[in-house]
Scaffold this motif. Structure first.
Motif, PDB file in Angstrom:
ATOM      1  N   ARG A  62       2.582   9.261   9.662  1.00  0.00           N
ATOM      2  CA  ARG A  62       2.290   8.742   8.325  1.00  0.00           C
ATOM      3  C   ARG A  62       1.318   9.691   7.621  1.00  0.00           C
ATOM      4  NH1 ARG A  62       2.226   4.208   5.101  1.00  0.00           N
ATOM      5  NH2 ARG A  62       0.392   4.076   3.776  1.00  0.00           N
TER       6      ARG A  62
ATOM      7  N   GLY B 212       2.075   6.813   0.090  1.00  0.00           N
ATOM      8  CA  GLY B 212       2.214   6.908   1.528  1.00  0.00           C
ATOM      9  C   GLY B 212       3.642   7.264   1.899  1.00  0.00           C
ATOM     10  N   VAL B 213       3.794   8.206   2.827  1.00  0.00           N
ATOM     11  CA  VAL B 213       5.112   8.634   3.279  1.00  0.00           C
ATOM     12  C   VAL B 213       5.132   8.526   4.794  1.00  0.00           C
ATOM     13  CG1 VAL B 213       6.787  10.488   3.294  1.00  0.00           C
ATOM     14  CG2 VAL B 213       5.184  10.322   1.422  1.00  0.00           C
ATOM     15  N   GLU B 214       6.175   7.932   5.331  1.00  0.00           N
ATOM     16  CA  GLU B 214       6.313   7.858   6.788  1.00  0.00           C
ATOM     17  C   GLU B 214       7.586   8.540   7.200  1.00  0.00           C
ATOM     18  OE1 GLU B 214       4.200   3.576   7.369  1.00  0.00           O
ATOM     19  OE2 GLU B 214       5.996   4.012   8.529  1.00  0.00           O
ATOM     20  N   MET B 215       7.512   9.280   8.291  1.00  0.00           N
ATOM     21  CA  MET B 215       8.712   9.956   8.787  1.00  0.00           C
ATOM     22  C   MET B 215       8.890   9.620  10.256  1.00  0.00           C
ATOM     23  SD  MET B 215       9.748  13.969   8.923  1.00  0.00           S
ATOM     24  CE  MET B 215       9.629  14.319   7.221  1.00  0.00           C
ATOM     25  N   GLN B 216      10.113   9.241  10.647  1.00  0.00           N
ATOM     26  CA  GLN B 216      10.405   8.995  12.059  1.00  0.00           C
ATOM     27  C   GLN B 216      11.179  10.203  12.586  1.00  0.00           C
ATOM     28  OE1 GLN B 216      13.053   5.739  12.890  1.00  0.00           O
ATOM     29  NE2 GLN B 216      12.397   5.636  15.006  1.00  0.00           N
TER      30      GLN B 216
ATOM     31  N   ARG C  11      -1.025   0.960   7.598  1.00  0.00           N
ATOM     32  CA  ARG C  11      -0.273   0.923   6.352  1.00  0.00           C
ATOM     33  C   ARG C  11      -1.012   0.120   5.292  1.00  0.00           C
ATOM     34  NH1 ARG C  11       5.303  -0.573   9.321  1.00  0.00           N
ATOM     35  NH2 ARG C  11       5.848   1.514   9.964  1.00  0.00           N
TER      36      ARG C  11
ATOM     37  N   TYR D 105      14.130   9.840   9.804  1.00  0.00           N
ATOM     38  CA  TYR D 105      14.100   8.782   8.801  1.00  0.00           C
ATOM     39  C   TYR D 105      12.868   8.955   7.938  1.00  0.00           C
ATOM     40  CZ  TYR D 105      17.761   6.285  11.295  1.00  0.00           C
ATOM     41  OH  TYR D 105      18.942   5.933  11.869  1.00  0.00           O
TER      42      TYR D 105
ATOM     43  N   ASP E 151       5.970   4.361   0.298  1.00  0.00           N
ATOM     44  CA  ASP E 151       5.260   3.094   0.191  1.00  0.00           C
ATOM     45  C   ASP E 151       5.675   2.273  -1.007  1.00  0.00           C
ATOM     46  OD1 ASP E 151       1.873   3.456   1.535  1.00  0.00           O
ATOM     47  OD2 ASP E 151       3.831   3.192   2.469  1.00  0.00           O
TER      48      ASP E 151
END
Lengths: 176, 131
Positions: free
Chosen positions: A111, A118-122, A161, B85, B89
């Motif tokens: 994150r 906010g950007v999340e990458m898996q 988050r 992926y 937000d």
């Protein structure tokens, strides 16, 4: 003619990788030196065998050190990682929120807050597109030499988050 | 996954602040939900007050206008072809006119790199950060 026969015999006896005539990129690994054991041919222990053979050697090393459960150098959630992918966008840096351990399907969630969003990458660790993982900061601050870092009291840090102040405290430790 | 009644932030300088989706165009897959790079028809719910003497030639929209927009960020994670992926937000969009051209001239904030794959190269080139 006997020379041709000799060549053909030599080629069939050699353990070099056979060529695939339809693609230059396809890699056919050479047959293993020992034949597969009889239970494996029946299908017993197939998934464990795949977990050992499918990923390449350095991916396997990654999985067994950085993303294992008990290795002294494992990456704890709360560390700041920087991953480099094979194609655009190439670099992503972020706080490690969670490690989902499923053998070859192991994935991590990073994150970051970019331009106040906010950007999340898996990212899947065993993917061939993943070129490099760099540890920018271990959990709880500190360099990546030797120690794993201070353990957070959660395995999955999804509470970050909802609290931007805790995220900024981690990044403040980074720049300081 | 943006559908009817979904709200999005507007990140260009067209004057709108918040839009509400009314219809997702050309979406026969995904059960009719809109994702990054899909065009939607929307209603402007909140807009910046328009100055009476405007020197710039940017089209300013008012509250209650029905416009088209393209989705640039979604809270729902989007799968990239290499298997990772990405999720943001918030949900965000950029307003368009009927000819798929942008109404505003600048974009503020991050946009998703999936836009390039769906053919919105102009928006990607204007954005300050593409993830």
């Amino acid at each position: 003619m006997s020379l041709n026969l000799l060549r053909r015999c030599a080629r069939s006896l050699s353990t070099a990788a056979p060529s695939y005539p339809f693609s230059k990129i396809a890699v056919i690994p050479p047959a293993p030196a020992t034949p597969p054991p009889a239970p494996l041919l029946q299908g017993k222990g197939l998934m464990a065998h795949l977990a050992d053979t499918l990923p390449s050697a350095d991916k396997l090393r990654l999985l067994k050190t950085y993303f294992s459960k008990r290795h002294p150098l494992r990456i704890l959630p709360g560390s700041v990682l920087s991953v480099t992918m094979g194609h655009a966008p190439t670099q992503f840096t972020g706080v490690l929120l969670s490690v989902r351990r499923r053998g070859i399907d192991t994935s991590i969630v990073l994150r970051n807050v970019v331009n106040r969003i906010g950007v999340e990458m898996q990212v899947f660790v065993a993917s061939p597109h993943l070129k490099d993982i760099k540890i920018v900061q271990r959990a709880g601050g500190g360099t990546g030499q030797g120690k794993t870092g201070k353990r957070m009291r959660r395995a999955k840090l999804f509470y970050l988050r909802d609290s931007p102040e805790k995220m900024s405290s981690i990044s403040a430790g980074l720049r300081g | 996954m943006i559908g009817l009644k979904g709200t999005l932030n507007v990140i260009d300088n067209s004057g709108a602040l918040l839009i509400e989706c009314v219809n997702v165009l050309k979406q026969k897959v995904n059960n009719g939900w809109g994702g990054v790079g899909d065009e939607i028809v929307c209603v402007v719910k909140r807009a910046r007050p328009i100055a009476t003497a405007s020197g710039s030639n940017v089209v300013k929209v008012r509250r209650g206008d029905v416009r088209r927009a393209v989705i640039v960020r979604t809270k729902k994670s989007v799968r990239r072809p290499d298997g990772r992926y990405i999720k943001f937000d918030d949900n965000a969009a950029v307003l368009l006119n009927n000819k798929r051209e942008m109404l505003g001239t600048r974009i503020a904030g991050v946009v998703s790199a999936d836009l390039r794959m769906k053919g919105w190269g102009k928006i990607v080139s204007l954005a300050p950060k593409v993830i």
